[in-house]
Design an enzyme around this catalytic site. Structure first.
Site, PDB file in Angstrom:
ATOM      1  N   THR A  13      -6.198 -12.950  -2.309  1.00  0.00           N
ATOM      2  CA  THR A  13      -6.157 -14.353  -2.713  1.00  0.00           C
ATOM      3  C   THR A  13      -5.816 -15.275  -1.559  1.00  0.00           C
ATOM      4  O   THR A  13      -6.348 -16.384  -1.452  1.00  0.00           O
ATOM      5  CB  THR A  13      -5.132 -14.548  -3.845  1.00  0.00           C
ATOM      6  OG1 THR A  13      -5.539 -13.775  -4.977  1.00  0.00           O
ATOM      7  CG2 THR A  13      -5.035 -16.007  -4.258  1.00  0.00           C
ATOM      8  N   ASP A  54     -11.187  -8.278  -2.285  1.00  0.00           N
ATOM      9  CA  ASP A  54     -10.170  -8.368  -3.329  1.00  0.00           C
ATOM     10  C   ASP A  54      -9.446  -7.025  -3.354  1.00  0.00           C
ATOM     11  O   ASP A  54     -10.064  -5.975  -3.210  1.00  0.00           O
ATOM     12  CB  ASP A  54     -10.848  -8.636  -4.673  1.00  0.00           C
ATOM     13  CG  ASP A  54      -9.861  -8.930  -5.787  1.00  0.00           C
ATOM     14  OD1 ASP A  54      -9.069  -8.016  -6.129  1.00  0.00           O
ATOM     15  OD2 ASP A  54      -9.901 -10.032  -6.346  1.00  0.00           O
ATOM     16  N   SER A  55      -8.134  -7.037  -3.556  1.00  0.00           N
ATOM     17  CA  SER A  55      -7.404  -5.768  -3.446  1.00  0.00           C
ATOM     18  C   SER A  55      -7.745  -4.789  -4.567  1.00  0.00           C
ATOM     19  O   SER A  55      -7.420  -3.595  -4.461  1.00  0.00           O
ATOM     20  CB  SER A  55      -5.894  -6.011  -3.412  1.00  0.00           C
ATOM     21  OG  SER A  55      -5.399  -6.447  -4.655  1.00  0.00           O
ATOM     22  N   THR A  86      -2.638  -9.199  -3.938  1.00  0.00           N
ATOM     23  CA  THR A  86      -1.401  -8.804  -4.611  1.00  0.00           C
ATOM     24  C   THR A  86      -1.582  -7.686  -5.637  1.00  0.00           C
ATOM     25  O   THR A  86      -0.641  -6.942  -5.919  1.00  0.00           O
ATOM     26  CB  THR A  86      -0.759 -10.008  -5.327  1.00  0.00           C
ATOM     27  OG1 THR A  86      -1.673 -10.527  -6.307  1.00  0.00           O
ATOM     28  CG2 THR A  86      -0.405 -11.105  -4.335  1.00  0.00           C
ATOM     29  N   ASP A  87      -2.774  -7.544  -6.204  1.00  0.00           N
ATOM     30  CA  ASP A  87      -2.935  -6.629  -7.339  1.00  0.00           C
ATOM     31  C   ASP A  87      -2.610  -5.180  -7.004  1.00  0.00           C
ATOM     32  O   ASP A  87      -2.019  -4.459  -7.817  1.00  0.00           O
ATOM     33  CB  ASP A  87      -4.357  -6.728  -7.906  1.00  0.00           C
ATOM     34  CG  ASP A  87      -4.581  -8.015  -8.677  1.00  0.00           C
ATOM     35  OD1 ASP A  87      -3.596  -8.755  -8.893  1.00  0.00           O
ATOM     36  OD2 ASP A  87      -5.736  -8.288  -9.058  1.00  0.00           O
ATOM     37  N   LYS A 157       4.643  -5.232  -8.325  1.00  0.00           N
ATOM     38  CA  LYS A 157       4.236  -6.513  -8.891  1.00  0.00           C
ATOM     39  C   LYS A 157       4.652  -6.561 -10.353  1.00  0.00           C
ATOM     40  O   LYS A 157       4.205  -5.742 -11.164  1.00  0.00           O
ATOM     41  CB  LYS A 157       2.723  -6.720  -8.762  1.00  0.00           C
ATOM     42  CG  LYS A 157       2.287  -8.142  -9.156  1.00  0.00           C
ATOM     43  CD  LYS A 157       0.811  -8.387  -8.898  1.00  0.00           C
ATOM     44  CE  LYS A 157       0.464  -9.843  -9.250  1.00  0.00           C
ATOM     45  NZ  LYS A 157      -0.958 -10.150  -9.041  1.00  0.00           N
ATOM     46  N   TYR A 278      17.852  14.490 -23.226  1.00  0.00           N
ATOM     47  CA  TYR A 278      17.297  14.769 -24.545  1.00  0.00           C
ATOM     48  C   TYR A 278      16.423  16.021 -24.529  1.00  0.00           C
ATOM     49  O   TYR A 278      15.890  16.420 -23.489  1.00  0.00           O
ATOM     50  CB  TYR A 278      16.456  13.578 -25.026  1.00  0.00           C
ATOM     51  CG  TYR A 278      17.245  12.310 -25.225  1.00  0.00           C
ATOM     52  CD1 TYR A 278      18.057  12.144 -26.342  1.00  0.00           C
ATOM     53  CD2 TYR A 278      17.185  11.277 -24.293  1.00  0.00           C
ATOM     54  CE1 TYR A 278      18.785  10.972 -26.532  1.00  0.00           C
ATOM     55  CE2 TYR A 278      17.894  10.104 -24.467  1.00  0.00           C
ATOM     56  CZ  TYR A 278      18.704   9.954 -25.589  1.00  0.00           C
ATOM     57  OH  TYR A 278      19.417   8.801 -25.766  1.00  0.00           O
TER      58      TYR A 278
END
Length: 332
Positions: A13, A54-55, A86-87, A157, A278
């Protein structure tokens, strides 16, 4: 003494422009140079285009090539900044933490929620933080975002739209910027324990699975049948998995016996797994799963890919996974 920093642009971005199909990487390094001089101060920098994507279009082979590129240039600069979407940024920062063993300079990954061309964007502040962290002399892999610096293998993120998109999970911030300047907490930076060596092999035969009520064991059987060598499971709570009705755990035990490595963590963002509490966790441990402890999902998955790129020996895999390699894991 003035510091020399290299800025590597991979897209995302921060360097995007509006196209007919929507926002997409489009700004070259030359387009960004003037803006970067504003935030760099007296720090000398060079900038280069490594890729422009784009990532979501970043793949493991890109991590390997980027790690190799950084390894070759590490002695030519005092620090390196990587501009990244960022993704998938946290996956990249985690994998670089493992691939760049004992890196001798700061490598700081950053991005933004708005393009640098937008006058109200967060891009300039994030770049300012990243550049000055890269000039700090603190060796390691870091993420700079929203006036804070995080260890690369601890960043995740957590917000899709906010400028405060990333948090350091189960670990303090490495640095924060305030009116007093950049305050770096050196106690949070792992100590280098050897010379640099590039370890950029990896396995793509790894899958991630999130538990949900009603999940059927046939999903695990299908993953194994497709030839996957590793499976990371985001389990319930502190690591619970079902053993009644659809006996998920017995299927996990079978695929482990057949050679698959299975790592179990938690769907919860904070505090990690603790599978010895558990029955649903104890049974899983008895089946032979490895526990992710307090690692992020991004770190656990990339660490598994990285380890399986080094060895297929079950004993060695277990030893590597329990080892705190880059600060991704508490010393239990």
């Amino acid at each position: 003494m003035s510091r020399n920093i290299l800025i590597i642009n991979t897209g995302g971005t921060l360097s995007s422009v509006m196209k007919e199909s929507g926002l997409a990487p489009g700004l070259s390094t030359q387009d960004m140079k003037r803006e970067l001089h504003v935030v760099s101060g007296d720090i000398n920098f060079e900038i280069e285009d490594f890729m422009a994507v784009d990532s979501a279009n970043i793949f493991p082979e890109d991590w390997s090539k980027l790690a190799e590129h950084i390894g070759k240039l590490r002695n030519d600069y005092d620090g390196i900044v990587v501009i990244h979407g960022t993704d998938t940024l946290a996956y990249t920062s985690s994998m670089l933490s493992f691939m760049l063993q004992n890196i001798n300079i700061p490598v700081v990954i950053t991005g933004s929620q708005l393009s640098i061309t937008n006058p109200i964007a967060d891009a300039m502040e994030n770049l300012r933080c990243a550049i000055h962290m890269a000039a700090s002399g603190r060796a390691g892999v870091f993420v700079a975002f929203n006036r804070k610096v995080m260890l690369g293998c601890r960043a995740s993120k957590v917000r899709s739209l906010s400028f405060d998109a990333f948090e350091s999970i189960n670990y303090p911030n490495v640095a924060e910027i305030s009116s007093l300047g950049m305050n770096i907490d050196d106690s949070t930076i792992p100590v280098r324990n050897g010379v640099f060596h590039l370890e950029n092999n990896y396995s793509t035969e790894v899958c991630m699975l999130k538990m949900f009520p009603g999940i059927h064991r046939s999903l695990v059987e299908s993953i194994a049948a497709q030839g996957y060598k590793g499976l990371y499971i985001e389990a319930f709570g502190i690591g619970g998995m079902p053993f009644l009705k659809h006996d998920f755990i017995s299927t996990i035990e079978k695929v482990i016996a057949d050679g698959m490595t299975v790592v179990v963590g938690t769907q919860c963002r904070y505090e990690g797994s603790k599978m010895d509490v558990y029955e649903t966790g104890k049974r899983a441990l008895e089946s032979g799963v490895l526990q992710a402890q307090d690692m992020t999902s991004e770190a656990a998955l990339t660490k598994l890919m990285w380890i399986l790129g080094k060895t297929s020996n079950p004993s060695e895999i277990k030893d590597y996974f329990s080892l705190n390699i880059a600060g991704e894991l508490k010393n239990y």
